[in-house]
Design a protein around this motif. Sequence first.
Motif, PDB file in Angstrom:
ATOM      1  N   SER A  59      -2.766   2.208  -7.567  1.00  4.09           N
ATOM      2  CA  SER A  59      -3.315   0.862  -7.399  1.00  4.09           C
ATOM      3  C   SER A  59      -2.140  -0.106  -7.295  1.00  4.09           C
ATOM      4  N   ALA A  60      -1.918  -0.651  -6.097  1.00  2.00           N
ATOM      5  CA  ALA A  60      -0.782  -1.568  -5.918  1.00  2.00           C
ATOM      6  C   ALA A  60      -0.956  -2.842  -6.736  1.00  2.00           C
ATOM      7  N   CYS A  61      -2.208  -3.160  -7.126  1.00  8.65           N
ATOM      8  CA  CYS A  61      -2.468  -4.385  -7.892  1.00  8.65           C
ATOM      9  C   CYS A  61      -1.934  -4.294  -9.313  1.00  8.65           C
ATOM     10  N   THR A  62      -1.736  -3.075  -9.813  1.00  3.19           N
ATOM     11  CA  THR A  62      -1.315  -2.908 -11.198  1.00  3.19           C
ATOM     12  C   THR A  62      -0.089  -2.003 -11.259  1.00  3.19           C
ATOM     13  N   THR A  63       0.763  -2.112 -10.256  1.00  2.41           N
ATOM     14  CA  THR A  63       2.028  -1.392 -10.206  1.00  2.41           C
ATOM     15  C   THR A  63       3.121  -2.440 -10.009  1.00  2.41           C
ATOM     16  N   LEU A  64       4.165  -2.377 -10.805  1.00  5.43           N
ATOM     17  CA  LEU A  64       5.269  -3.325 -10.625  1.00  5.43           C
ATOM     18  C   LEU A  64       6.014  -3.011  -9.331  1.00  5.43           C
ATOM     19  N   ALA A  65       6.431  -4.051  -8.637  1.00  7.68           N
ATOM     20  CA  ALA A  65       7.198  -3.858  -7.402  1.00  7.68           C
ATOM     21  C   ALA A  65       8.486  -3.077  -7.668  1.00  7.68           C
ATOM     22  N   VAL A  66       9.089  -3.255  -8.837  1.00  8.05           N
ATOM     23  CA  VAL A  66      10.344  -2.537  -9.127  1.00  8.05           C
ATOM     24  C   VAL A  66      10.133  -1.033  -9.179  1.00  8.05           C
ATOM     25  N   GLU A  67       8.882  -0.591  -9.322  1.00  6.81           N
ATOM     26  CA  GLU A  67       8.628   0.850  -9.334  1.00  6.81           C
ATOM     27  C   GLU A  67       8.926   1.501  -7.992  1.00  6.81           C
ATOM     28  N   LEU A  68       9.149   0.690  -6.967  1.00 10.76           N
ATOM     29  CA  LEU A  68       9.539   1.256  -5.674  1.00 10.76           C
ATOM     30  C   LEU A  68      10.965   1.794  -5.701  1.00 10.76           C
ATOM     31  N   ASP A  69      11.736   1.404  -6.696  1.00 15.33           N
ATOM     32  CA  ASP A  69      13.157   1.766  -6.726  1.00 15.33           C
ATOM     33  C   ASP A  69      13.337   3.289  -6.671  1.00 15.33           C
ATOM     34  N   GLY A  70      14.040   3.741  -5.647  1.00 10.15           N
ATOM     35  CA  GLY A  70      14.307   5.173  -5.498  1.00 10.15           C
ATOM     36  C   GLY A  70      13.103   5.959  -5.014  1.00 10.15           C
ATOM     37  N   ARG A  71      12.043   5.241  -4.638  1.00  6.71           N
ATOM     38  CA  ARG A  71      10.833   5.930  -4.219  1.00  6.71           C
ATOM     39  C   ARG A  71      10.389   5.436  -2.850  1.00  6.71           C
ATOM     40  N   SER A  72       9.349   6.089  -2.354  1.00  7.51           N
ATOM     41  CA  SER A  72       8.884   5.822  -1.006  1.00  7.51           C
ATOM     42  C   SER A  72       7.413   5.399  -1.058  1.00  7.51           C
ATOM     43  N   VAL A  73       7.088   4.304  -0.365  1.00  9.34           N
ATOM     44  CA  VAL A  73       5.694   3.853  -0.341  1.00  9.34           C
ATOM     45  C   VAL A  73       5.183   3.885   1.092  1.00  9.34           C
ATOM     46  N   GLU A  74       3.937   4.289   1.235  1.00  3.12           N
ATOM     47  CA  GLU A  74       3.327   4.283   2.562  1.00  3.12           C
ATOM     48  C   GLU A  74       2.012   3.514   2.500  1.00  3.12           C
ATOM     49  N   THR A  75       1.802   2.655   3.500  1.00  2.00           N
ATOM     50  CA  THR A  75       0.560   1.880   3.574  1.00  2.00           C
ATOM     51  C   THR A  75      -0.176   2.256   4.855  1.00  2.00           C
ATOM     52  N   VAL A  76      -1.402   1.774   4.971  1.00  3.78           N
ATOM     53  CA  VAL A  76      -2.234   2.147   6.116  1.00  3.78           C
ATOM     54  C   VAL A  76      -1.588   1.737   7.435  1.00  3.78           C
ATOM     55  N   GLU A  77      -0.751   0.692   7.406  1.00  4.83           N
ATOM     56  CA  GLU A  77      -0.131   0.209   8.656  1.00  4.83           C
ATOM     57  C   GLU A  77       0.773   1.254   9.299  1.00  4.83           C
ATOM     58  N   HIS A  78       1.223   2.227   8.494  1.00  5.62           N
ATOM     59  CA  HIS A  78       2.181   3.213   9.005  1.00  5.62           C
ATOM     60  C   HIS A  78       1.490   4.386   9.703  1.00  5.62           C
TER      61      HIS A  78
END
Lengths: 156, 282
Positions: A59-78
């Motif tokens: 749930s992106a609404c309850t995940t800190l943006a800093v949790e992207l550090d060192g990780r990979s995120v994919e959204t529907v736009e991709h």
Amino acid sequence: MSATTITTRINGREQTLRVDNAELLLDLLRDRGLTGAKPSCEMEVCGACTVQLDGLPVSACTTLAVELDGRSVETVEHLDAGGELHPVQQAFLERSALQCGFCTPGMVMTAKALLESNPQPTRDEVTHWLEGSICRCTGYEPIVDAVLTAAQKMAA
Amino acid sequence: MMLPSDFELHRPATVGEAVALRAELGEAAALYAGGTELLLAMKLGVLDYEHLIDLKRIAGLRGVTCAGGELRIGAAVTHRELETHPDVVRELPGLAALERAVANVRVRAAGTLAGNLAFAEPHADPPALLVALGARVVLVGGEGSRELALEDFLVGAYETELGEDELIEAIVVPVGAPGAVYRKFQVLERPAVGVAAVGNLVGGVFDGAPTVVVGAVDERPVRVGAEMLDGAALDDEGAFAALAEAAAEAVEPVDDLSGSEDYKRHLTGVLAKRAVQALGDV
């Protein structure tokens, strides 16, 4: 504001960003024009903001943006970056698995994560995986049909 | 939307660093792992911290190991890791099944078992079964480490025995219980009632009284005396009716969105019966 420098991959593109510690992932994405993930319940219940973080749905609404550090995120736009719809998107069209479309990006990302970890799920497994993704239009049956159709497409 | 207030983020690499931060920052800091409970409360402004201590980067808190008749679950292990871990599926299929039905797939991907226990939200699934299985928590702090029975660790709603300079290092669960099942009733995002049963049947008859623990109703898990089932058969309607009555009387429900007091007592009785009967299918 306290901030952290992170290195991440957003929809395949590696980047270094400075993010406020208090910033939520959903806002980071939407501020960059990635508005497929929707703010809705804001409490991890409805699934409208689902994105894949290192392949798993969150749930992106309850995940800190800093949790992207060192990780990979994919959204529907991709998903149609190659010029063609992803098999899950194609299956949603074919099975009429959407009406208003508000929940659809979350449903599609949730379904894609399922098929990546379990390529040939049973109907019960699809239903169980989609529990916690709320749709007020379709009655769910066409969505479950679409996920099973997508599994067939991806196996073919 | 941002979280309503700013905070410093700390990312210790070792348990020792995390404990030192706990000691230094005291109540201004919260331990943070999956964030599935903490961030919700911070978004609502119910909780407010100047510092978050992120435990996810501590290698010593990761992983599940099985040795010496016990499963050791690191504090950073998520619900999803537990539901899919081969040792958990093999040794404690009832726990794997419980984990597979915690909240939803997104919460399971991010949330940790240790976080769930430390937050001590009464409407949670894992505590009842883990108490029934005799699980312990390993706590580490400035004075070293100590172990507590989970049953003693959970004090009340949002209240545990966790010391100000401590963190949960691991949860230890004895394996080898003959049967362990959990049955719940849930229409909202959290269970209204959940009942765990651990016990053994020999030739269709209970070998000793099963352990029965009710979760999600009272502020902490509640044991139900099930002596009436010692030596009883699975089709002993009288014994199961007595169990249902004992379970309904053991809890002290409050009226809330999950149901009225009477309704929850009724559910508790029904689920106690179903959970114990399900030991016959294990």
